[in-house]
Design a protein around this motif. Structure first.
Motif, mmCIF file in Angstrom:
data_model
loop_
_atom_site.group_PDB
_atom_site.id
_atom_site.type_symbol
_atom_site.label_atom_id
_atom_site.label_comp_id
_atom_site.label_asym_id
_atom_site.label_seq_id
_atom_site.Cartn_x
_atom_site.Cartn_y
_atom_site.Cartn_z
ATOM 1 N N SER A 42 -19.709 14.510 18.331
ATOM 2 C CA SER A 42 -18.820 15.360 17.656
ATOM 3 C C SER A 42 -19.740 16.838 17.034
ATOM 4 C CB SER A 42 -18.080 14.881 16.291
ATOM 5 O OG SER A 42 -17.562 15.271 15.968
ATOM 6 N N ILE A 43 -20.017 17.003 15.599
ATOM 7 C CA ILE A 43 -20.588 17.737 15.412
ATOM 8 C C ILE A 43 -22.631 16.732 15.446
ATOM 9 C CG2 ILE A 43 -21.484 16.832 13.057
ATOM 10 C CD1 ILE A 43 -20.930 19.519 11.853
ATOM 11 N N GLY A 44 -22.684 15.878 15.405
ATOM 12 C CA GLY A 44 -23.903 15.594 15.692
ATOM 13 C C GLY A 44 -24.313 16.440 17.655
ATOM 14 N N GLY A 45 -23.305 16.122 18.356
ATOM 15 C CA GLY A 45 -23.303 16.517 19.225
ATOM 16 C C GLY A 45 -24.333 18.306 19.954
ATOM 17 N N PHE A 46 -23.612 19.093 18.384
ATOM 18 C CA PHE A 46 -23.858 20.591 18.194
ATOM 19 C C PHE A 46 -24.681 20.652 17.872
ATOM 20 C CE2 PHE A 46 -19.082 21.640 16.411
ATOM 21 C CZ PHE A 46 -18.729 21.121 17.873
ATOM 22 N N VAL A 47 -25.778 19.384 16.705
ATOM 23 C CA VAL A 47 -26.814 19.310 16.698
ATOM 24 C C VAL A 47 -27.451 19.231 17.393
ATOM 25 C CG1 VAL A 47 -28.620 18.363 14.505
ATOM 26 C CG2 VAL A 47 -26.306 18.771 13.988
ATOM 27 N N ALA A 48 -27.404 18.234 18.032
ATOM 28 C CA ALA A 48 -27.942 17.334 19.525
ATOM 29 C C ALA A 48 -28.274 18.714 20.395
ATOM 30 C CB ALA A 48 -27.910 16.507 20.261
ATOM 31 N N GLN A 49 -27.954 19.626 21.012
ATOM 32 C CA GLN A 49 -28.076 20.550 21.695
ATOM 33 C C GLN A 49 -29.120 21.794 20.593
ATOM 34 O OE1 GLN A 49 -23.997 22.437 23.228
ATOM 35 N NE2 GLN A 49 -23.022 20.707 22.230
ATOM 36 N N SER A 50 -28.690 21.907 19.524
ATOM 37 C CA SER A 50 -29.503 22.486 19.163
ATOM 38 C C SER A 50 -31.260 22.677 18.760
ATOM 39 C CB SER A 50 -28.779 22.773 17.280
ATOM 40 O OG SER A 50 -29.941 24.067 16.694
ATOM 41 N N VAL A 51 -31.484 21.049 18.909
ATOM 42 C CA VAL A 51 -32.666 20.705 18.412
ATOM 43 C C VAL A 51 -32.803 20.702 19.253
ATOM 44 C CG1 VAL A 51 -34.273 18.870 18.314
ATOM 45 C CG2 VAL A 51 -32.043 18.883 16.796
ATOM 46 N N ALA A 52 -32.136 20.283 21.246
ATOM 47 C CA ALA A 52 -33.237 19.864 22.292
ATOM 48 C C ALA A 52 -33.022 21.862 22.437
ATOM 49 C CB ALA A 52 -32.151 19.515 23.515
ATOM 50 N N TYR A 53 -32.320 22.610 22.636
ATOM 51 C CA TYR A 53 -32.284 24.455 22.702
ATOM 52 C C TYR A 53 -33.784 24.672 21.855
ATOM 53 C CZ TYR A 53 -31.803 29.021 22.985
ATOM 54 O OH TYR A 53 -31.607 30.853 23.301
ATOM 55 N N ARG A 54 -33.831 24.835 20.593
ATOM 56 C CA ARG A 54 -34.916 24.752 19.880
ATOM 57 C C ARG A 54 -36.001 24.883 19.968
ATOM 58 N NH1 ARG A 54 -32.992 25.160 14.590
ATOM 59 N NH2 ARG A 54 -33.507 27.151 14.679
ATOM 60 N N TYR A 55 -36.393 22.958 19.296
ATOM 61 C CA TYR A 55 -37.361 22.349 19.614
ATOM 62 C C TYR A 55 -37.069 21.699 21.021
ATOM 63 C CZ TYR A 55 -37.129 23.489 14.698
ATOM 64 O OH TYR A 55 -36.564 23.844 13.305
ATOM 65 N N PRO A 56 -37.605 22.320 22.653
ATOM 66 C CA PRO A 56 -37.120 21.536 23.495
ATOM 67 C C PRO A 56 -38.149 20.597 24.044
ATOM 68 C CG PRO A 56 -38.305 23.534 24.251
ATOM 69 C CD PRO A 56 -37.584 23.674 22.631
ATOM 70 N N ASP A 57 -39.143 20.618 23.378
ATOM 71 C CA ASP A 57 -40.758 18.965 23.580
ATOM 72 C C ASP A 57 -40.490 18.132 22.672
ATOM 73 O OD1 ASP A 57 -42.059 21.224 25.095
ATOM 74 O OD2 ASP A 57 -43.117 21.948 24.232
ATOM 75 N N LEU A 58 -39.711 17.824 21.548
ATOM 76 C CA LEU A 58 -39.465 17.023 21.004
ATOM 77 C C LEU A 58 -38.001 15.707 22.138
ATOM 78 C CD1 LEU A 58 -40.243 16.827 18.293
ATOM 79 C CD2 LEU A 58 -38.031 17.421 17.428
ATOM 80 N N VAL A 59 -37.385 16.776 22.863
ATOM 81 C CA VAL A 59 -36.470 15.674 23.111
ATOM 82 C C VAL A 59 -36.747 15.267 24.772
ATOM 83 C CG1 VAL A 59 -33.950 16.140 23.567
ATOM 84 C CG2 VAL A 59 -34.352 17.211 21.431
ATOM 85 N N ARG A 60 -36.481 14.559 25.034
ATOM 86 C CA ARG A 60 -36.583 13.878 26.176
ATOM 87 C C ARG A 60 -35.051 13.796 27.680
ATOM 88 N NH1 ARG A 60 -36.836 8.757 30.168
ATOM 89 N NH2 ARG A 60 -35.123 7.975 28.291
ATOM 90 N N ARG A 61 -34.556 13.381 26.813
ATOM 91 C CA ARG A 61 -33.766 13.048 27.076
ATOM 92 C C ARG A 61 -32.175 12.766 26.100
ATOM 93 N NH1 ARG A 61 -32.310 10.337 32.632
ATOM 94 N NH2 ARG A 61 -34.336 10.868 33.667
#
Length: 277
Positions: free
Chosen positions: A104-123
């Protein structure tokens, strides 16, 4: 596992004046899977069948956003602000990379983290969620029920599950599992409700070319939703799949926003296959 969803202790880590409440359990090795919760939700709004199921083969971390439930600090009023807090939290744990499961809103946050901190997220696993400026449900009853000061079982059954007998029965089973832990995370505050509502409002506003940012989410992504999600309409899941370059989509039958709680074993199987690929 030595600890589980029900037994893992609540820990705290301080970052930028915020004491983030979190629980970590599961295997000690492997890429940690960080769970990002729904609107107003805390550590105990997850389904133990999902968290424990995925913890069988990887470390699992549950966290409260800044200002939510057991975490201290000021609630962020934008999704990007919430994402900044999560990125800081991950770094304070000494982790260089995580997998994200955003609901839900956590999916919004996950997208933002993956987009803005790409090296921090594997999958990335996105469930019951949608893109910035996605399709909204205009039914005023949804906002009314979601804004109830103390959400009830009936509220969750309406918002998260389809009206069918099968789905409603699955919802009641989830509600029982969700209350198995004795020392429950406290409910979030009215301030959290207001701040996260503001963050959702901001997320619904387009910024630049519609959906263009999704093309820059390069992490392999699994998108999961129910057949009829009234909270974040299911069409948004198709939009995510079409625009994120390396994305796959699963839609579960006779289900709604909380499809991962209606089909916990199936969701765990699909998620594990994706994370281990």
């Amino acid at each position: 596992m030595s600890e589980t969803h029900v037994t893992a202790s609540t820990q705290f880590v301080e970052a930028d004046g915020v004491h983030f409440a979190y629980r970590r359990f599961g295997k000690q090795t492997g890429t940690p899977l960080l769970f990002l919760q729904h609107f107003r939700g805390g550590l105990d709004n997850w389904d133990p069948l999902v968290t424990d199921g995925l913890a069988q083969d990887r470390p699992v971390i549950l966290v409260d956003y800044a200002g939510v439930a057991s975490s201290t600090g000021k609630n962020a009023t934008t999704v990007d602000g919430m994402a900044d807090g999560i990125a800081t939290f991950v770094k304070m744990l000494g982790l260089t990379q995580v997998d994200l499961l955003g609901f839900s809103i956590g999916g919004f946050v996950a997208q933002s983290v993956a987009y803005r901190y790409p090296d921090l997220v594997r999958r990335l696993i996105l469930t019951g969620t949608g893109p910035r400026a996605g399709e909204a449900n205009p039914d005023p009853k949804i906002l009314q029920v979601a804004g109830n000061p103390v959400p009830t079982e009936d509220d969750f059954l309406f918002l998260f599950f389809s009206p069918s007998k099968t789905s409603q029965a699955a919802g009641r089973s989830f509600w029982t599992r969700r209350h198995l832990r004795q020392d429950q995370d406290p409910p979030s505050s009215i301030e959290t409700l207001q701040a996260q509502a503001a963050a959702i409002g901001d997320w619904r506003e387009p910024k630049g070319e519609l959906y263009a940012y999704l093309k820059n989410i390069r992490q392999p992504t699994l998108i999961v939703n129910g057949h009829t999600d009234i909270m974040v309409p299911t069409v948004n899941s198709f939009i995510l799949q079409q625009y994120i370059p390396d994305a796959q989509l699963i839609i579960y039958p006779d289900s709604g926003h909380g499809s991962l709680f209606q089909y916990p074993e199936l969701f765990v199987s699909h998620s594990a296959l994706f994370l281990d690929a």
